[in-house]
Motif scaffolding. Structure first.
Motif, mmCIF file in Angstrom:
data_model
loop_
_atom_site.group_PDB
_atom_site.id
_atom_site.type_symbol
_atom_site.label_atom_id
_atom_site.label_comp_id
_atom_site.label_asym_id
_atom_site.label_seq_id
_atom_site.Cartn_x
_atom_site.Cartn_y
_atom_site.Cartn_z
ATOM 1 N N THR A 58 0.811 -1.207 0.000
ATOM 2 C CA THR A 58 0.000 0.000 0.000
ATOM 3 C C THR A 58 0.848 1.263 0.000
ATOM 4 O O THR A 58 0.317 2.359 -0.060
ATOM 5 N N SER A 105 0.312 6.635 -0.554
ATOM 6 C CA SER A 105 -0.757 5.728 -0.971
ATOM 7 C C SER A 105 -0.810 5.657 -2.490
ATOM 8 O O SER A 105 -0.271 6.525 -3.185
ATOM 9 N N LYS A 106 -1.475 4.642 -2.993
ATOM 10 C CA LYS A 106 -1.587 4.469 -4.445
ATOM 11 C C LYS A 106 -2.299 5.652 -5.083
ATOM 12 O O LYS A 106 -1.875 6.150 -6.120
ATOM 13 N N ASP A 107 -3.384 6.134 -4.453
ATOM 14 C CA ASP A 107 -4.120 7.274 -5.006
ATOM 15 C C ASP A 107 -3.245 8.518 -5.078
ATOM 16 O O ASP A 107 -3.239 9.230 -6.082
ATOM 17 N N GLU A 108 -2.504 8.782 -3.990
ATOM 18 C CA GLU A 108 -1.634 9.956 -3.973
ATOM 19 C C GLU A 108 -0.520 9.814 -4.996
ATOM 20 O O GLU A 108 -0.170 10.763 -5.690
ATOM 21 N N GLU A 110 -0.628 8.137 -7.828
ATOM 22 C CA GLU A 110 -1.212 8.360 -9.155
ATOM 23 C C GLU A 110 -1.450 9.851 -9.406
ATOM 24 O O GLU A 110 -1.222 10.351 -10.509
ATOM 25 N N LYS A 111 -1.900 10.564 -8.388
ATOM 26 C CA LYS A 111 -2.147 12.008 -8.509
ATOM 27 C C LYS A 111 -0.843 12.747 -8.801
ATOM 28 O O LYS A 111 -0.785 13.605 -9.693
ATOM 29 N N LYS A 113 1.917 11.464 -10.047
ATOM 30 C CA LYS A 113 2.384 11.052 -11.377
ATOM 31 C C LYS A 113 1.679 11.866 -12.452
ATOM 32 O O LYS A 113 2.312 12.371 -13.385
ATOM 33 N N LYS A 114 0.370 12.030 -12.321
ATOM 34 C CA LYS A 114 -0.399 12.792 -13.306
ATOM 35 C C LYS A 114 0.077 14.242 -13.358
ATOM 36 O O LYS A 114 0.271 14.801 -14.448
#
Length: 126
Positions: A58, A105-108, A110-111, A113-114
């Motif tokens: 995670t 976290s994965k969501d953070e 990804e954010k 990275k974007k």
């Protein structure tokens, strides 16, 4: 029966070193390796043993692999994400591949990275 939600919360609060130590203690107590414990977990043999392995998955590191020729834009985004000063952000971008954020976290991840990709950077999540 133990309160599983409380147990999950406690395991989530562990540092990576504490999770590794917990894994060793469980291996010794149950006489299994972490790999065997995770494989046995779906069969119902030890749900607690799978939690340290899941904890490690995670947390992700966002690695800047290049500036994509748009160094200034990437430096601006790195500064916004990390709150680094101009010199530190410039050094980080120039020394790519380099971690921008670790243990997120994965969501953070990804954010971030974007955001970096929109600025022109090449990014990898590990």
């Amino acid at each position: 029966m133990a309160d599983l939600n409380a147990l999950v919360d406690q395991l989530s609060a562990l540092t990576v070193l504490e999770a590794a130590e917990l894994s060793k203690l469980l291996e010794e107590k149950w006489g299994v390796s972490a790999a065997a414990a995770v494989a046995a977990a779906p069969a119902g043999a030890g749900g607690g043993a799978a939690a340290p392995a899941a904890e490690e998955k995670t947390e992700f590191d966002v690695i800047l692999t290049g500036d994509g020729g748009k160094k200034i834009n990437v430096i601006k985004e790195v500064r916004a994400i990390t709150a680094l000063g101009l010199t530190e952000a410039k050094t980080l971008v120039e020394s790519a591949p380099k971690a921008v954020k670790e243990g997120v976290s994965k969501d953070e991840a990804e954010k971030i990275k974007k955001q970096l990709e929109e600025a022109g950077a090449t990014v990898e999540i590990k």
